[in-house]
Design an enzyme around this catalytic site. Structure first.
Site, short mmCIF file in Angstrom:
data_model
loop_
_atom_site.label_atom_id
_atom_site.label_comp_id
_atom_site.label_asym_id
_atom_site.label_seq_id
_atom_site.Cartn_x
_atom_site.Cartn_y
_atom_site.Cartn_z
N GLU A 27 91.56 12.53 -0.53
CA GLU A 27 92.79 13.16 -1.02
C GLU A 27 93.48 13.97 0.07
O GLU A 27 92.90 14.24 1.13
CB GLU A 27 92.47 14.06 -2.22
CG GLU A 27 91.47 15.16 -1.88
CD GLU A 27 91.76 16.45 -2.62
OE1 GLU A 27 92.93 16.88 -2.62
OE2 GLU A 27 90.80 17.02 -3.17
N LYS A 161 85.31 23.58 -8.71
CA LYS A 161 85.36 24.80 -7.90
C LYS A 161 84.87 26.00 -8.73
O LYS A 161 85.20 26.13 -9.90
CB LYS A 161 86.78 25.00 -7.37
CG LYS A 161 87.09 24.01 -6.24
CD LYS A 161 88.43 24.24 -5.61
CE LYS A 161 89.55 23.66 -6.41
NZ LYS A 161 89.67 22.21 -6.30
N1 PSU Z 1 88.61 20.37 -3.20
C1 PSU Z 1 88.65 21.28 -2.21
N2 PSU Z 1 89.84 21.94 -1.99
C2 PSU Z 1 90.97 21.66 -2.73
C3 PSU Z 1 90.92 20.67 -3.77
C4 PSU Z 1 89.71 20.06 -3.96
O1 PSU Z 1 87.65 21.55 -1.53
O2 PSU Z 1 92.02 22.28 -2.49
C5 PSU Z 1 92.17 20.37 -4.59
C6 PSU Z 1 92.13 18.98 -5.23
O3 PSU Z 1 93.30 18.29 -4.83
C7 PSU Z 1 92.13 19.24 -6.72
C8 PSU Z 1 92.94 20.49 -6.79
O4 PSU Z 1 92.68 18.18 -7.47
O5 PSU Z 1 92.35 21.25 -5.72
C9 PSU Z 1 92.83 21.18 -8.14
O6 PSU Z 1 94.04 21.80 -8.42
P1 PSU Z 1 94.36 22.34 -9.91
O7 PSU Z 1 93.27 23.32 -10.20
O8 PSU Z 1 95.74 22.96 -9.78
O9 PSU Z 1 94.35 21.14 -10.81
#
Ligand code: PSU
Ligand code: MN
Length: 304
Positions: A27, A161
């Site tokens: 990604e 996360k």
């Molecule tokens: N993994 C990481 N860092 C990130 C992400 C994933 O180590 O920044 C990103 C991915 O693109 C994931 C996004 O889809 O964080 C999640 O964002 P949200 O919580 O707004 O859906």
């Protein structure tokens, strides 16, 4: 590719697709919104090199000037890593960037859509989005979870996360029929930490078994993705109690600053990077590298 193809593969990716060779999707939101320059660029290049070392072809996915790109070269990765005002694209707005000629980075959800469109079945990231703490009032639940339920791609991560509510995230994944498979662990990892205190629903210890599980799901007509959770090695992992202090502080800063919507996760990651004096970034980079290696091994195993 015919002019009607909805995406543009790099030469490497086009050749791998034509040959049926193993490919790992990567990604780009992690590059543009997840890490500061220049570490983001070094991480992106190292992750691609790891995938190649393991015998697969890396395909970093992004939208550039309205073109859905599957596989970026070094100059394109550099441009993305240094660009400002890049959109953060999920299912809701992937086609918006294409229709309006914009440049955008793909989240887990949008990367899964693009990967499935191209016929790529394995994808490595750091940590997926999930159910935010306080979601019972904010309703903030990442579109990544819904995408895992509907799009047939194996996503290798270090868990959701740890800024999230991991228990609620597991509950939603179970409800939506997404298998959560611990790679060599019975416990859900917590991104920067190895342990969350929560049991992982399923466990498999080898790339071949993971590939076999997804193949069995397909044979049974069970659509959707699979989440493989891979704990960070002990040398890079940060004890949960340390991380919790940074998360608590970052969450209260986010609330005070009125951060909402798409900005929440990038804000929290950047704030925790500051609060931890860069330790969280070192762990984040190490876990993405390990996930890319495992994803490449799964991609290779699928072709055996
Ligand atoms: N993994 C990481 N860092 C990130 C992400 C994933 O180590 O920044 C990103 C991915 O693109 C994931 C996004 O889809 O964080 C999640 O964002 P949200 O919580 O707004 O859906
Ligand atoms: Mn959100």
């Amino acid at each position: 590719m015919s002019p009607a193809a909805p995406f543009t593969p790099s030469a490497d990716v086009a050749a791998a697709l034509a040959a049926g060779a193993p490919i790992v999707a990567l990604e780009s939101t992690i590059i543009t919104h997840g890490m500061p320059y220049p570490r983001n660029l070094a991480m992106a290049e190292r992750v691609e090199a790891i995938v190649r070392e393991e015998g697969a072809v890396p395909a970093t996915i992004a939208v550039t000037d309205g073109c859905l790109r599957i596989g970026l070269d070094r100059d394109e990765l550099t441009a993305l890593a240094t660009a400002r005002d890049v959109l953060k694209l999920s299912r809701a707005d992937l086609a918006f960037a294409v229709a309006t000629g914009r440049t955008g980075a793909t989240t887990v959800a949008a990367t899964m859509i693009a990967a499935a469109l191209a016929g790529i079945g394995v994808f490595a990231t750091g940590g997926i989005g999930g159910v935010h703490r306080g979601a019972e009032t904010s309703f903030d639940v990442s579109a990544d979870l819904e995408e895992l339920a509907r799009t047939p791609v194996i996503v290798v991560c270090a868990g959701a996360k740890a800024i999230l509510d991991l228990q609620k995230t597991l509950e939603v994944l179970e409800t939506r029929g997404v298998p959560v498979v611990g790679h060599g662990t019975d416990e859900l990892p917590a991104f920067w930490s190895r342990s969350s205190g929560l049991p992982v629903p399923l466990r498999l210890d080898s790339p071949a078994e993971i590939a076999g599980f997804q193949a069995a799901r397909k044979r049974l007509g069970i659509g959707g993705g699979m989440l493989v959770v891979n704990p960070l090695d002990a040398a890079h992992a940060i004890p949960r109690a340390r991380v919790d202090d940074w998360i608590t502080a970052a969450l209260s800063d986010a609330e005070a600053a009125g951060i909402a919507g798409k900005a929440v996760t990038p804000f929290l990651l950047a704030r925790i990077f500051e609060l931890s004096d860069g330790r969280s970034l070192e762990a984040n980079i190490a876990l993405v590298e390990a996930n890319a290696r495992l994803a490449a091994r799964i991609a290779v195993a699928r072709h055996r």
